[in-house]
Motif scaffolding. Structure first.
Motif, short mmCIF file in Angstrom:
data_model
loop_
_atom_site.label_atom_id
_atom_site.label_comp_id
_atom_site.label_asym_id
_atom_site.label_seq_id
_atom_site.Cartn_x
_atom_site.Cartn_y
_atom_site.Cartn_z
N LYS A 1 0.84 -1.20 0.00
CA LYS A 1 0.00 0.00 0.00
C LYS A 1 0.87 1.26 0.00
N ARG B 1 -1.64 3.32 -17.75
CA ARG B 1 -0.67 4.37 -17.39
C ARG B 1 0.75 3.85 -17.35
N VAL C 1 -18.31 0.10 -12.23
CA VAL C 1 -16.85 0.14 -12.44
C VAL C 1 -16.50 1.23 -13.44
N ALA D 1 -16.87 4.63 -11.88
CA ALA D 1 -15.77 4.91 -10.96
C ALA D 1 -14.51 5.29 -11.73
N ALA D 2 -14.21 4.49 -12.77
CA ALA D 2 -12.98 4.73 -13.52
C ALA D 2 -13.02 6.08 -14.23
N GLU E 1 -14.87 8.78 -13.54
CA GLU E 1 -14.81 9.91 -12.59
C GLU E 1 -13.41 10.07 -12.01
N ALA E 2 -12.78 8.94 -11.74
CA ALA E 2 -11.42 9.01 -11.18
C ALA E 2 -10.48 9.70 -12.17
N GLU F 1 -11.38 11.87 -14.50
CA GLU F 1 -11.75 13.29 -14.57
C GLU F 1 -11.17 14.06 -13.38
N ILE F 2 -11.31 13.50 -12.22
CA ILE F 2 -10.85 14.20 -11.01
C ILE F 2 -9.33 14.34 -11.02
N GLU F 3 -8.66 13.30 -11.46
CA GLU F 3 -7.19 13.39 -11.51
C GLU F 3 -6.75 14.41 -12.55
#
Lengths: 474, 380
Positions: B131, B226, B367, B370-371, B373-374, B376-378
């Motif tokens: 982690k 990535r 899923v 979530a992917a 939006e993640a 977009e936010i990043e």
């Protein structure tokens, strides 16, 4: 009798079901109530922009996943494993009636897992509304799982099954919406809310240092717990009202169950009082000691309740359908004519192989041939009858409700009569599923393991050896 | 007891009818097993391979290993839950052989639960060590991973034993005689010495290695977009090499299983008409995945990832179908599912089917949401 019997010395194999099921229940209720708690509280924290509370909730969500997704899921599978081993006939019956209910539950399990991981791993990575949605998806899916499994466990306690109906007549919906369904859904939903709050108190009491945050957690989680307490009461009353008559008598009659009922009542009241006085009125009491004690009381209440619920079902595994000794109620009369040893493929094969003199020319086990066997063989077959008809609930010489202990001091006639008609002595015993001759085999085996009464008890001297009081001599 | 005819140990058909026709139950048993076998393969062979790469691999190998081990808690969760459906439909259709077989070996069968708890917590212990961007496992975390890998492999052996015991009705009298107590079963039966158990277990391990290879491609092209171009190039090359190892292993142990442990009668059926096309397609299907890896050179792309993982699912599904056919043939002398009465439970069945399709779609929607939006936010 359709399947081989798994002999677990001292404990009896069905006790393994009780052991795993009880552990599972402590976690599975948290899986439902904890999901509802997280969904409500994350929504609240997002709306208020409360970063501290969100940080705590994330920490709790991790604890929640480690407990429910791992231990809860595996012990749930563990119940499947043990019921198939220790109660194969009842499992077969339930699975044929409810397979699509379980299949639906499987779909909701998958949704639960996906939502739980998205909820945790996408924390702070999606919009607050989406994050809260994940929480609610998990919570609703988990609650539907509870509803689906409760339809099945409710059917086991009160099938609503009509006398004389044929197995093929039992439909899915009729079985699912049994008299115990709504009461148990209410009680289990309440239990989930209450138990989840206890886990929250326990977790927060150990890991949260800020007094303000502790107070907030205590106050907010006490409310669903109080709602849970009300649902337990309402559901519990409904559960009792909808018990079959014999179960109510069992609860009133068996001394052990009297004690457990009293214990259940006392512990439940203690939990309610602790909940009200502690987290609700005095959140500052939330110390590790209180948190642990409170959770242990919750465990005691749930496990005692489960024990009582299970015990009230005897002499059935599935009410009016499967008896506790793996006999279909509908097949019992036929077995009493045909014989236990002849009716089961494994017992019949055993007699044919080990005691060929007990079978006739057609390979059938008959009373007349059994009667002619030497005493040693009769006792050996009595042990076989015991395994098939009694070992579900009775160990042999040591252990759970051991048979040898039960028959201490019984005269032979009583042993014979109890073996033949156990249900006349205790209504929660299933009728003997064999012929008169097989009951005699069982009785002879029981007598063979009957120990002498303990020698260290004294009830005064024998009357003939006592000197008569002065003035009363002959 | 050795004189007992195994046929005599099979219970009569149940008074409770099947809730759907045998074809439907067996179809869902196969579908359920296929869905279970993909994550199961990753648990069975993936942890072991990932830990080996973590210990002895180069830069990219360690990177893949870290990715794989981080994903493992989720894979295990789905693997366990996806196992419910095949077990459910096996119990419905084959109760008359499933229960006696598992009761005969009850002690090791129930031990799966304890092993699974330790294995799963071991996976978490290991994954927690990765982690917060950490890339290397410490000694204790590594140990937890090795223990988990061994436990999953042991669980695989017990499953192979149970499935063999279920189909090998002829061995029941001997197992019973060896372990009975007053006619009851003590659950101590062990058939690990049966070559069919070992061959089957190893064959599934080979299939699992191939699934891990396909997952490497899927992960690099779909989940790991990535990652660098070099990593995705390495992923394809490593997946190909691993796939070849898995295919060779599968071919060797599968040949042992087929030609060394099947009875002549079963072999005759599986290699005769009309089943020979199925047998051959099952045996040769790994070539499809390998061919896809060959004809799509360069760094793994999203489309390559999707094609390869779907092709591997087909390979697994073909194995599941052949496995089902062989199981039916082995059990035919003792019982047929079609002997049971059937009373369709139409409305529960339809609700299940609708939920199944809608549920899978809904999970996909969650899923995807979530992917996206993640991302977009990043980006913001």
């Amino acid at each position: 009798m359709h399947y081989p019997w798994w002999y677990v010395p001292h404990l009896t194999s069905p006790m393994l079901i009780a052991f795993i099921a009880t552990i599972h229940v402590l976690v599975s209720h948290y899986a439902v109530g904890g999901g509802l708690f997280l969904a409500v509280e994350v929504g609240h924290a997002h709306r208020r922009g409360d970063r501290d509370y969100l940080a705590y909730l994330k920490q709790h969500a991790w604890f929640f996943i480690l407990i429910t997704v791992v231990f809860g899921a595996i012990t749930g599978v563990g119940i499947w494993w043990t019921i198939g081993l220790a109660s194969p006939l009842a499992t077969e019956v339930l699975i044929r009636i409810f397979v699509f209910g379980w299949a639906m539950e499987y779909v909701f399990f998958l949704i639960e897992i996906a939502a739980a991981f998205l909820f945790f791993y996408y924390w702070d990575r999606v919009r607050p509304g989406t994050h809260t949605l994940f929480g609610w998806v998990y919570a609703i899916a988990a609650w539907i799982s509870l509803v689906l499994i409760t339809g099945i466990t409710g059917f086991m306690l009160n099938s609503g099954y009509l006398r004389g109906a044929q197995p093929a007549d039992i439909g899915f919906w009729q079985a699912f919406f049994n008299p115990q369904f709504i009461p148990q859904v209410l009680a289990r939903t309440g239990g989930s809310l209450l138990l989840a709050s206890m886990y929250v108190f326990f977790h927060a009491s150990i890991w949260v240092k800020s007094p303000e945050l502790k107070e907030k957690i205590g106050k907010r989680s006490a409310r669903p717990a109080l709602l849970g307490a009300i649902l337990i009461l309402v559901g519990g009353v409904g559960w009792f009202i909808n018990l079959p008559e014999y179960s109510i008598i069992t609860l009133q009659k068996a001394p052990a169950l009297n004690i457990f009922m009293a214990l259940l009542f006392a512990v439940t009241v203690a939990v309610f009082v602790m909940l009200y006085l502690g987290p609700y009125r005095n959140p500052a009491w939330m110390t590790p000691g209180f948190g642990i004690l409170f959770l242990l009381f919750g465990f005691a209440a749930v496990t005692t309740g489960e024990f009582v619920r299970e015990a009230a079902r005897k002499p059935f595994i599935v009410h009016n359908v499967v008896l506790s000794n793996q006999v279909l109620a509908a097949e019992l009369p036929q077995m009493q004519v045909r014989g236990l040893l002849e009716s089961g493929p494994w017992s019949r094969a055993l007699v044919q192989a080990r005691h060929p003199e007990a079978v006739d020319d057609r390979g059938k086990v008959l009373d007349s041939t059994l009667a002619a066997l030497p005493a040693e063989d009769r006792i050996a077959l009595g042990a076989v009858v015991f395994q098939q008809a009694c070992n579900d609930c009775h160990a042999i010489e040591q252990g759970l409700s051991a048979m040898s202990h039960l028959v201490i001091g019984w005269p032979d006639e009583r042993v014979h009569d109890v073996a033949r008609r156990p249900e006349r002595y205790q209504h929660f015993m299933p009728p003997f599923p064999g012929t008169d001759e097989e009951a005699r085999l069982l009785a002879e085996w029981m007598i063979s393991i009957r120990p002498d009464p303990p020698g260290d008890m004294w009830f005064g001297d024998e009357p003939r050896t006592v000197a008569a009081p002065a003035g009363e001599e002959e | 007891m050795e004189t007992i005819n195994p046929q005599d140990l099979i219970a009569t058909t149940s008074a409770f009818p099947l809730p759907a026709a045998p074809w439907f139950l067996l179809l869902f048993k196969v579908i359920g097993f296929t869905l279970h076998a993909v994550p199961m393969g990753l648990m069975f062979a993936g942890i072991l391979i990932a830990l080996l790469m973590h210990t002895a691999g180069g830069e990219h190998a360690r990177r893949w290993s870290t990715r794989m081990l981080r994903q493992m808690p989720i894979i295990v969760a789905f693997g366990i839950n996806l196992g419910i459906v095949p077990l459910l439909f096996t119990q419905v259709a084959y109760s008359r052989v499933f229960y006696p077989a598992t009761i005969l070996m009850a002690n090791q069968w129930i031990m799966i639960i304890a092993l699974l708890i330790f294995a799963y917590y071991g996976v978490y212990l290991m994954a927690i060590g990765l982690k917060g961007g950490r890339e290397r496992l410490t000694g204790k975390r590594m140990l937890a991973g090795w223990v988990s890998a061994l436990l999953f492999i042991s669980i695989g052996l017990i499953f192979a034993s149970a499935m063999r015991m279920m189909a090998d009705v002829g061995s029941w009298p001997q197992h019973w005689a060896n372990t009975e107590f007053a006619g009851a079963v003590t659950g101590m039966a062990v058939n690990h010495g049966d070559p069919a158990v070992i061959a089957r277990w190893l064959m599934v391990f080979g299939l699992s290695i191939m699934t891990v290879a396909a997952w490497i491609v899927f992960d690099a092209g779909f989940l790991g977009q990535r990652e660098s171009e070099q990593y995705r190039l390495w992923a394809r090359g490593f997946a190909m090499r691993l796939f070849v190892i898995g295919a060779v292993w599968f071919a060797a142990t599968g040949s042992w299983y087929t030609f060394g442990t099947w009875s002549p009668a079963i072999r005759g059926e599986m290699f005769g008409f009309p089943l020979i096309p199925l047998t051959l397609v099952t045996a040769l299907s790994p070539a499809l995945v390998f061919a896809l890896l060959v004809i799509r050179p360069g760094a793994v792309t999203k489309s390559t990832a999707m094609i390869v993982i779907h092709a591997q699912v087909v390979v697994v599904a073909l194995n599941a179908v052949s496995r089902q056919v062989k199981q039916s043939l082995e059990l035919a002398p003792f019982m047929r599912v079609s002997d049971e009465a059937v009373k369709w439970q139409v409305s529960p069945l339809l609700i299940f089917l609708v939920l199944f399709v809608a549920g899978v779609g809904f999970i996909g929607y969650l899923v995807k949401r979530a992917a996206s939006e993640a991302r977009e936010i990043e980006a913001a």
